[in-house]
Design a protein around this motif. Structure first.
Motif, PDB file in Angstrom:
ATOM      1  N   ILE A 285      40.168  48.297  38.963  1.00  0.00           N
ATOM      2  CA  ILE A 285      39.880  47.204  38.792  1.00  0.00           C
ATOM      3  C   ILE A 285      38.367  47.288  40.357  1.00  0.00           C
TER       4      ILE A 285
ATOM      5  N   LYS B 290      35.079  42.305  41.285  1.00  0.00           N
ATOM      6  CA  LYS B 290      35.421  40.888  40.862  1.00  0.00           C
ATOM      7  C   LYS B 290      34.080  39.541  41.891  1.00  0.00           C
TER       8      LYS B 290
ATOM      9  N   MET C  19      37.372  40.626  36.077  1.00  0.00           N
ATOM     10  CA  MET C  19      37.544  41.896  37.292  1.00  0.00           C
ATOM     11  C   MET C  19      37.797  42.741  36.338  1.00  0.00           C
TER      12      MET C  19
END
Length: 304
Positions: free
Chosen positions: A207, A210, A255
């Motif tokens: 990831i 965010k 994400m």
């Protein structure tokens, strides 16, 4: 005295003014998606729609969401110029409902015990896996005790394309297992009339971004005033953009996994087969849980 009476009158006259704005969304989903379809809210929606002579509907006021209520709502959305007549009671529809039906008197809310027949308790993940058809079921497994131990550093995600399932691991154990929707093998583009391969890429990723309330910079809609002109990949729009406004598709709890725009995000539309443009759609509440418990750098394995 007169002033007091006037204040009371004004309060009573605005009791319903914001009713729908305080309710959860209503739609075809179930408790695993974004819509719980609360009995009182659906009942009052049916009462409001029945009161509208323009619609001419006669819904059974039973507090149960169904095709008839959805069809009546779509007629409401079309009659009052909402951009999408999709039968989904979202933010804009609730605002319009409150405006149009502010004078409708609703009965007092009653306490209803929801009886979800599909809700079961599983002692552990292996019990859940043994008793649930993971490829077809919309059921979600959560280990709340394990989730409380999540700190970002001890979490990882696995997306299984064959099962259309996402799993959140905490300390190597499954803390959450939910349906998801990955990229379609052949995705039809209504504007170009072409089928394209939109499969979610396999492999291990991290990831990298965010964003709780992101809007897509690629997929969305062009409007001229309130009229929809184009919907889809804006890179493929060949019309004149002068006078048009662009609204990117909502990607809540975003994400990011790749620089090309593949990521996980919340969606109303969770299916039990691949159907996206490459991203991984998650039920809204599941996306909240995952977003809360991962961090930038959390590994994500996409497997088949």
């Amino acid at each position: 005295m007169i002033r007091t009476i006037l204040v009371i009158f004004l309060v009573l006259s605005t009791l319903n003014a914001g009713y729908f704005g305080t309710t959860n969304d209503m739609c075809d989903g179930n408790k695993y998606f974004q819509c719980e379809n609360n009995y009182n809210a659906v009942r009052n929606l049916q009462i409001a729609l029945n009161s509208d002579k323009k619609l001419g509907v006669k819904l059974k006021v039973d507090g149960t969401w169904g095709e008839e209520t959805k069809s009546a709502l779509m007629a409401f959305q079309e009659n009052y110029g909402l951009e999408k007549a999709d039968g989904w009671v979202g933010k804009r529809t609730k605002e319009k409902l409150d405006t149009i039906y502010s004078k409708v008197k609703f009965p007092k809310d009653i306490k209803v015990v929801e009886n979800y027949k599909t809700k079961k308790c599983y002692s552990c993940y292996s019990d859940f896996r043994q008793n649930v058809n993971l490829r077809k079921s919309f059921e979600i497994y959560e280990d709340k005790k394990l989730l409380k131990r999540a700190n970002g550093r001890n979490t990882k995600l696995t997306v299984d394309v064959s099962e259309q399932r996402v799993r959140l691991y905490v300390d190597g154990k499954v803390a959450l297992c939910s349906p998801c929707t990955t990229g379609a093998k052949r995705k039809f583009e209504p504007n170009t009339k072409i089928y394209r391969d939109k499969r979610t890429p396999m492999g291990t990723f991290k990831i990298t971004e965010k964003i709780a309330d992101k809007r897509s910079s690629i997929f969305g809609e062009y409007y001229r005033g309130k009229k929809l002109v184009y919907k889809g990949d804006k890179r493929k729009f060949s019309g004149n953009k002068k006078g048009l406004t662009y609204q990117g598709a909502s990607l809540k709890n975003w994400m990011r996994l790749t620089s090309s725009g593949i990521g996980l995000h919340a969606s109303k539309y969770i299916k039990r087969y691949p159907g996206t443009n490459g991203c991984i759609r998650l039920p809204y509440k599941v996306s909240q849980t995952i977003f809360k418990n991962v961090r930038q750098g959390t590994p994500v394995s996409i497997v088949n």
